[in-house]
Motif scaffolding. Structure first.
Motif, short mmCIF file in Angstrom:
data_model
loop_
_atom_site.label_atom_id
_atom_site.label_comp_id
_atom_site.label_asym_id
_atom_site.label_seq_id
_atom_site.Cartn_x
_atom_site.Cartn_y
_atom_site.Cartn_z
N LYS A 53 53.48 63.78 24.43
CA LYS A 53 53.00 63.36 25.74
C LYS A 53 53.71 64.18 26.81
CE LYS A 53 51.98 59.07 26.27
NZ LYS A 53 52.03 57.58 26.44
N ILE A 54 52.94 64.69 27.76
CA ILE A 54 53.49 65.51 28.84
C ILE A 54 53.08 64.91 30.18
CG2 ILE A 54 53.51 67.62 27.46
CD1 ILE A 54 50.97 68.48 28.95
N ASP A 55 53.84 65.25 31.22
CA ASP A 55 53.53 64.80 32.58
C ASP A 55 52.61 65.82 33.26
OD1 ASP A 55 55.09 62.50 32.42
OD2 ASP A 55 56.91 63.60 32.97
N THR A 56 51.58 65.33 33.93
CA THR A 56 50.65 66.16 34.69
C THR A 56 50.54 65.58 36.09
OG1 THR A 56 48.63 64.91 34.20
CG2 THR A 56 49.37 66.50 32.54
N PRO A 57 49.92 66.31 37.04
CA PRO A 57 49.72 65.74 38.39
C PRO A 57 48.91 64.46 38.38
CG PRO A 57 49.39 68.12 38.41
CD PRO A 57 49.55 67.73 36.98
N CYS A 115 48.87 65.54 24.32
CA CYS A 115 48.46 66.87 23.88
C CYS A 115 49.09 67.15 22.52
CB CYS A 115 48.86 67.93 24.90
SG CYS A 115 50.64 68.22 25.00
N PHE A 116 48.83 68.33 21.99
CA PHE A 116 49.41 68.75 20.71
C PHE A 116 50.29 69.96 20.98
CE2 PHE A 116 45.57 66.47 19.72
CZ PHE A 116 45.96 65.64 18.68
N GLU A 117 51.45 69.97 20.34
CA GLU A 117 52.47 70.96 20.68
C GLU A 117 53.11 71.51 19.42
OE1 GLU A 117 55.22 70.35 24.21
OE2 GLU A 117 56.60 70.02 22.54
N ALA A 118 53.38 72.81 19.42
CA ALA A 118 54.13 73.46 18.34
C ALA A 118 55.25 74.26 18.96
CB ALA A 118 53.22 74.36 17.51
N GLY A 122 46.02 68.33 27.15
CA GLY A 122 46.89 67.91 28.23
C GLY A 122 46.37 68.23 29.62
N ILE A 123 45.10 68.72 29.72
CA ILE A 123 44.52 69.04 31.02
C ILE A 123 43.55 67.92 31.38
CG2 ILE A 123 43.22 70.73 32.35
CD1 ILE A 123 43.99 72.83 30.31
N PRO A 124 43.79 67.18 32.47
CA PRO A 124 42.86 66.10 32.85
C PRO A 124 41.48 66.67 33.18
CG PRO A 124 44.94 65.93 34.04
CD PRO A 124 44.95 67.25 33.36
N LEU A 125 40.45 66.15 32.55
CA LEU A 125 39.09 66.63 32.80
C LEU A 125 38.52 65.91 34.03
CD1 LEU A 125 37.69 66.91 29.17
CD2 LEU A 125 38.64 68.69 30.64
#
Length: 593
Positions: free
Chosen positions: A466-470, A476-479, A495-498
């Protein structure tokens, strides 16, 4: 000797004041311009791609710049033919692409810098293609914010624009303000250098070189005539009236409402007010009101017209006549359409553009949506974007990526998805990309599962974060690749709000520099010191395509490879002896069985 910033600043001021230019060719004797041009193009992917000769960015030096300037002084510089290849287009067609030699790219970039500095202040504000701090999003925002009330869209597309630019017309346009015949001859030589295809030479009788560095600014100079025609002839002729006349039915209800309020009949006033909000306050068919608006991106242009269709057809015809008679270009009959703005969608820069109309949608007490421009994501674009990730209608693994690392897999999927979403964030229905997100996400997890011989659900649990966005926290998925004493390498998918962003910008785009600072590589080259052995004088720059190429240089790495790895740079400044030694080692490895 003047710095590159000073030269370009003087040209920009002369262009802003519409002064003629008589001594442009002598600016080609300034080595600072070539160093600036080198700093701008050496990192391009095509810098290591040879043209008709084996010359690439590798081996660049101040001596090479000196030889080019010496040839320029005596007007002996000649552009070589470009190596032509064909790249695929839609519907099975191909587009010819020219690959110039490295020296021609360098000179072309200098020519582009000079022309852009001189002509950029004079270009139309309605032109957005191939210009600093402008792009697809600035053009689309202008349409969305200022084209309200349009009744018709005229979608203009010039058939084979860049391949059909008439050389004589282009040189005459340049000659209107540039009175330096030596510079005009250099441009003519660049345009008529020809091409090699299957080792057969072909003449370039028209068009700007596809793949040429200076071609975008030359096409803008050429099509600026179209901008001037629309802005100085068509728009004044087809723009009438300060504002639309008031709707008689609305005025009648308004007068009746005023009388009802004076009588104190609140129930009747409320009913009349509801009737008024269902009618337009101005006359949508006012014969004394016309508006014509225009936007252009490269060879694609769009006009929005408030008026009858008969006049829209006249505008289209006059555009075709001007292009044919004055610029020797033809409008594509298949792609130049007149679209009713309220019932059909126009296509421009990959978006659908419509004029909204909804008598039941109210914001407060008013129907504010009527007449407003809406940007939409085309449904066929969404299908085309997720189609490569489907097999028999279901998301499937990408076999070509199974042997890659987790970081590379997530980064590859994330870059593609992020590019599509960021481009369409201006659309009001960007939420439709949820389908693309689900297909690509499932395909990515199946690819990871195939790599680890596991399941997609286990891969999701492993990489989900989980990441913080505006707009708040998003999943999201992260490696990650952890690195000692350095920040980890992080690849993300999602992780990009649609949600629509009216001022969206493509964040992955390289920032535009306002000034012209020296690149680090130029500073290293001007130091005139070999970074391998420390010798001074007569140095040149060794280039490689990617740092990953050094993995094939053997272990432990040689001294020159160690310098590049330590600096994390794809370049190293070397003296002649060290540079020859590098190429001898590379040649020996290429012949090792």
């Amino acid at each position: 000797m003047q710095s590159a910033a000073t030269v370009l600043g003087v040209l920009r001021e002369r262009g802003r004041r519409r002064l003629s230019c008589n001594e442009l060719y002598r600016q080609l004797f300034n080595p600072q311009l070539y160093l600036l041009a080198y700093g701008r193009i050496y990192a391009n992917h095509g810098a290591m791609t040879p043209g008709v000769t084996s010359e690439t960015a590798d081996g660049m030096s101040q001596r090479k710049i000196g030889r080019i300037i010496e040839a320029m002084r005596h007007e002996r510089y000649r552009f070589k033919p470009v190596r032509r290849v064909h790249i695929p287009k839609k519907k099975g067609k191909t587009r010819p692409l020219g690959l110039p030699t490295w020296s021609d790219k360098l000179v072309g970039e200098v020519v582009r810098l000079l022309l852009e500095a001189y002509y950029e202040p004079t270009f139309s504000d309605r032109s957005h293609g191939f210009r600093p701090r402008r792009g697809c999003h600035t053009a689309l925002r202008e349409v969305a914010n200022t084209w309200a009330g349009s009744a018709w869209f005229i979608e203009g597309d010039i058939a084979d624009c860049f391949g059909s630019l008439d050389h004589q017309v282009l040189l005459s346009i340049l000659g209107e303000r540039i009175h330096d015949q030596r510079f005009l001859r250099l441009v003519r030589n660049m345009l008529t250098a020809g091409y090699l295809e299957d080792w057969k030479w072909g003449a370039t009788l028209s068009g700007a070189p596809q793949g040429g560095v200076a071609s975008p600014v030359l096409s803008n100079i050429y099509l600026h005539k179209l901008d001037e025609f629309v802005e100085t002839v068509l728009i004044p002729e087809y723009t009438r009236g300060e504002r639309r006349a008031r709707n008689p039915a609305y005025l009648e209800l308004q007068n009746l409402l005023a009388k009802t309020r004076r009588r104190g009949d609140r129930a009747q006033a409320r009913a009349l007010r509801q009737q008024m909000t269902s009618l337009p306050s101005s006359d949508p068919n006012d014969p004394g009101y016309r508006r014509l608006r225009y936007i252009r991106y490269a060879d694609d242009h769009l006009l929005g017209f408030a008026g009858p269709k008969s006049e829209a057809e006249q505008i289209k015809q006059r555009l075709a006549e001007f292009l044919r008679d004055e610029l020797k270009l033809e409008l594509s009959q298949d792609k130049t359409l007149i679209t009713h703005a309220r019932t059909r969608a126009a296509r421009f820069l990959g978006y659908e553009i419509v004029v909204q109309h909804n008598d039941t949608k109210k914001t407060g007490r008013y129907r504010r949506v009527n007449g407003q421009i809406a940007l939409r994501v085309p449904k066929d674009v969404i299908k085309a974007k997720y189609a490569p990730y489907l097999f028999r209608g279901k998301p499937a693994q990408r076999k070509a990526l199974i042997n890659s690392s987790d970081h590379a897999i997530v980064a590859t999927f994330g870059a593609v998805y992020r590019g599509v979403v960021q481009y369409y964030l201006l659309a009001g229905d960007v939420f439709r990309l949820h389908r693309l997100q689900w297909v690509m996400e499932t395909s990515m997890l199946k690819t990871l599962a195939a790599k680890h011989r596991s399941s997609a659900s286990k891969m999701a649990a492993k990489h989900k974060t989980k990441i913080d966005t505006p707009n708040g926290p998003r999943v999201c998925f992260e490696a990650r690749i952890e690195r000692q004493n350095r920040k980890p390498l992080v690849a993300r998918f999602g992780g990009i709000p649609l949600q629509r962003q009216r001022s969206a910008k493509i964040t992955d785009r390289r920032p535009v520099w306002v000034d012209y600072p020296h690149k680090e590589l130029i500073t290293r080259l001007l130091a005139d010191t070999c970074e391998i052995c420390g010798a001074t004088g007569d140095v040149q720059v060794h280039h490689i395509r990617a740092l990953a190429d050094l993995a094939h240089a053997g272990w432990p790495p040689s001294d020159w490879a160690r310098v590049m790895l330590d600096r994390r740079r794809k370049t190293v400044v070397a003296c002649d002896a060290c540079h020859d030694r590098i190429h001898e080692a590379q040649t020996a490895r290429s012949f090792t069985p």
